[in-house]
Design a protein around this motif. Structure first.
Motif, mmCIF file in Angstrom:
data_model
loop_
_atom_site.group_PDB
_atom_site.id
_atom_site.type_symbol
_atom_site.label_atom_id
_atom_site.label_comp_id
_atom_site.label_asym_id
_atom_site.label_seq_id
_atom_site.Cartn_x
_atom_site.Cartn_y
_atom_site.Cartn_z
ATOM 1 N N LEU A 105 0.837 -1.200 0.000
ATOM 2 C CA LEU A 105 0.000 0.000 0.000
ATOM 3 C C LEU A 105 0.875 1.255 0.000
ATOM 4 O O LEU A 105 0.520 2.272 0.591
ATOM 5 C CB LEU A 105 -0.927 0.008 1.223
ATOM 6 C CG LEU A 105 -1.862 -1.193 1.390
ATOM 7 C CD1 LEU A 105 -2.638 -1.075 2.699
ATOM 8 C CD2 LEU A 105 -2.806 -1.324 0.210
ATOM 9 N N GLY A 106 2.018 1.152 -0.673
ATOM 10 C CA GLY A 106 2.943 2.286 -0.676
ATOM 11 C C GLY A 106 3.725 2.357 0.616
ATOM 12 O O GLY A 106 4.495 1.456 0.934
ATOM 13 N N PRO A 107 3.511 3.429 1.424
ATOM 14 C CA PRO A 107 4.218 3.526 2.709
ATOM 15 C C PRO A 107 3.658 2.563 3.753
ATOM 16 O O PRO A 107 4.242 2.397 4.823
ATOM 17 C CB PRO A 107 3.989 4.977 3.135
ATOM 18 C CG PRO A 107 2.727 5.376 2.461
ATOM 19 C CD PRO A 107 2.710 4.638 1.146
ATOM 20 N N GLN A 108 2.526 1.955 3.436
ATOM 21 C CA GLN A 108 1.909 0.989 4.340
ATOM 22 C C GLN A 108 1.841 -0.390 3.672
ATOM 23 O O GLN A 108 2.168 -0.553 2.504
ATOM 24 C CB GLN A 108 0.497 1.447 4.741
ATOM 25 C CG GLN A 108 0.450 2.720 5.566
ATOM 26 C CD GLN A 108 -0.972 3.058 5.963
ATOM 27 O OE1 GLN A 108 -1.889 3.016 5.138
ATOM 28 N NE2 GLN A 108 -1.151 3.421 7.232
ATOM 29 N N CYS A 109 1.386 -1.365 4.461
ATOM 30 C CA CYS A 109 1.286 -2.735 3.962
ATOM 31 C C CYS A 109 0.161 -3.450 4.707
ATOM 32 O O CYS A 109 0.059 -3.349 5.937
ATOM 33 C CB CYS A 109 2.611 -3.469 4.171
ATOM 34 S SG CYS A 109 2.572 -5.213 3.751
ATOM 35 N N ARG A 110 -0.681 -4.145 3.959
ATOM 36 C CA ARG A 110 -1.724 -4.959 4.595
ATOM 37 C C ARG A 110 -1.190 -6.385 4.717
ATOM 38 O O ARG A 110 -0.857 -7.028 3.719
ATOM 39 C CB ARG A 110 -3.019 -4.937 3.783
ATOM 40 C CG ARG A 110 -4.130 -5.800 4.415
ATOM 41 C CD ARG A 110 -5.430 -5.739 3.642
ATOM 42 N NE ARG A 110 -6.077 -4.441 3.782
ATOM 43 C CZ ARG A 110 -6.169 -3.542 2.828
ATOM 44 N NH1 ARG A 110 -5.640 -3.781 1.634
ATOM 45 N NH2 ARG A 110 -6.774 -2.388 3.032
ATOM 46 N N VAL A 111 -1.129 -6.883 5.940
ATOM 47 C CA VAL A 111 -0.594 -8.225 6.211
ATOM 48 C C VAL A 111 -1.726 -9.129 6.683
ATOM 49 O O VAL A 111 -2.484 -8.758 7.585
ATOM 50 C CB VAL A 111 0.525 -8.170 7.270
ATOM 51 C CG1 VAL A 111 1.128 -9.557 7.472
ATOM 52 C CG2 VAL A 111 1.601 -7.168 6.866
ATOM 53 N N THR A 112 -1.812 -10.298 6.081
ATOM 54 C CA THR A 112 -2.859 -11.265 6.430
ATOM 55 C C THR A 112 -2.207 -12.595 6.774
ATOM 56 O O THR A 112 -1.331 -13.079 6.052
ATOM 57 C CB THR A 112 -3.846 -11.467 5.261
ATOM 58 O OG1 THR A 112 -4.460 -10.220 4.940
ATOM 59 C CG2 THR A 112 -4.919 -12.473 5.637
ATOM 60 N N ILE A 113 -2.633 -13.181 7.887
ATOM 61 C CA ILE A 113 -2.206 -14.532 8.265
ATOM 62 C C ILE A 113 -3.437 -15.443 8.232
ATOM 63 O O ILE A 113 -4.437 -15.166 8.903
ATOM 64 C CB ILE A 113 -1.565 -14.580 9.662
ATOM 65 C CG1 ILE A 113 -0.286 -13.750 9.712
ATOM 66 C CG2 ILE A 113 -1.246 -16.028 10.039
ATOM 67 C CD1 ILE A 113 0.444 -13.848 11.034
ATOM 68 N N VAL A 114 -3.341 -16.499 7.454
ATOM 69 C CA VAL A 114 -4.383 -17.524 7.390
ATOM 70 C C VAL A 114 -3.777 -18.809 7.934
ATOM 71 O O VAL A 114 -2.700 -19.228 7.498
ATOM 72 C CB VAL A 114 -4.872 -17.725 5.941
ATOM 73 C CG1 VAL A 114 -5.938 -18.815 5.892
ATOM 74 C CG2 VAL A 114 -5.420 -16.432 5.375
ATOM 75 N N GLU A 115 -4.449 -19.443 8.877
ATOM 76 C CA GLU A 115 -3.846 -20.611 9.539
ATOM 77 C C GLU A 115 -4.914 -21.574 10.029
ATOM 78 O O GLU A 115 -6.011 -21.180 10.425
ATOM 79 C CB GLU A 115 -2.984 -20.158 10.729
ATOM 80 C CG GLU A 115 -2.345 -21.318 11.494
ATOM 81 C CD GLU A 115 -1.506 -20.862 12.686
ATOM 82 O OE1 GLU A 115 -1.104 -21.725 13.479
ATOM 83 O OE2 GLU A 115 -1.256 -19.644 12.811
#
Length: 345
Positions: free
Chosen positions: A295-305
């Motif tokens: 997301l540019g200066p940001q980041c969307r992080v997803t954990i699926v487990e």
């Protein structure tokens, strides 16, 4: 007749497991299913699941009674003979499975009242067909009952949900240790793999760090004990981490109760996605997918487990998934702090 043999919990084949044997008789449009599990043979042990390593000594019962014309009745199976060359060890991908391609597994079929003696009713002979791969058939004695035998309402309520899950088609990734047979064929699997109809725990958080900084943390295997909740220390990391099939060797738990095991990279898309198989035997294994969205200066992080193998699968999903989500919420908080602090190679 079709049959499917399985190690129900999915423990390593060197360990005893709950053995399962599912049978299907009747026509294609009107099948009749029976499910057996390794239990005791006398009363009340016939109502207790018992892990077994040796097929020859195992006793199988339907565990819950059918509603017969004269009252409740159980069905039971016990081994009469194994194919020549079979060691008897209940493996689904070794000697026992291979021996069924050349010889028969003979079992005595009996019936009994819940506390009564077993009465012989016939002999079941099973042989593996040469074809390989899992059978698409799903066994369900509630949907496909035996002719003339009913199910008690209390037994239906207890087993309805698990049978409904068992009727789902096998997910594409669930391929290990399977055989397909016909006319007495056996299909066995020791691993479960969740899919979109059986959702995994999913936790998402937007980091105030770019994806490149987050990937630096993921790419340094020595940092995993700093952000993965439950990992207490890292013992060694393969030099090619996080490439496919690379491993890091970790300890899980709190001293002095530590479990030493490893995590393997199942797939990697540098900077975007990391798929892991995390082991903590004898508890089991989990599939973990970490996805980064730039997301540019940001980041969307997803954990699926979710768990994919071992005794941890015995924990109901309705309880297991929220606990994993709670843990991974904290995991993402730790990962964000490390990325923001400039950790990583």
């Amino acid at each position: 007749m079709q049959a499917r043999f399985s190690r129900s919990v999915g423990l390593p084949e060197a360990l005893p497991d709950i053995l399962g044997l599912a049978l299907r008789s009747g026509s294609a449009d009107q099948p009749a299913d029976m499910l057996f599990a390794s239990t005791g043979w006398g009363f009340p042990a016939r109502f207790v699941l018992i892990p077994k390593l040796d097929v020859g000594s195992a006793r199988f019962t339907t565990l819950m009674p059918y509603q017969g014309a004269d009252g409740p009745v159980l069905l039971g199976l016990r081994t009469l003979s194994l194919p020549s060359g079979a060691t008897g060890r209940a493996d689904t991908g070794g000697n026992f499975k291979d021996s069924l391609a050349d010889g028969e597994w003979s079992l005595a079929l009996s019936f009994a009242t819940p506390a009564g003696r077993w009465v012989p009713a016939g002999v079941l002979r099973l042989r593996a067909a040469p074809a390989s791969g899992d059978t698409p058939a799903r066994f369900d004695p509630l949907e496909h009952p035996l002719p003339g035998a009913g199910t008690y309402p209390w037994a239906r309520r207890l087993r309805e949900r698990s049978y409904r899950a068992a009727r789902r088609a096998a997910p594409p990734m669930a391929t290990p240790r399977k055989t397909r047979q016909k006319a007495g064929r056996i299909s066995a699997t020791g691993q479960h793999d969740p899919d979109e109809r059986n959702p995994m725990s999913t936790v998402t958080q937007v980091f105030n760090s770019p994806a490149a900084d987050v990937w630096k943390v993921l790419a340094d295997g020595w940092l995993y004990s700093g952000w993965v909740v439950g990992a207490s220390r890292i013992r060694s990391v393969d030099a090619h981490w996080p490439e496919k099939d690379a491993r890091l060797h970790h300890s899980v738990g709190a001293w002095p109760l530590l479990i030493n095991d490893s995590t393997r990279v199942a797939a990697a898309d540098p900077g975007r996605k990391l798929e892991l198989i995390a082991r903590a035997w004898p508890v089991g294994e989990a599939k973990v997918v970490i996805t980064l969205e730039d997301l540019g200066p940001q980041c969307r992080v997803t954990i699926v487990e979710d768990a994919v193998r071992g005794p941890v699968l015995a924990v109901p999903k309705a309880l297991r998934v929220p606990l994993i989500s709670l843990r991974n919420t904290e995991t993402l908080k730790r990962l964000e702090l490390m990325a923001a602090g400039g950790a990583g190679a």
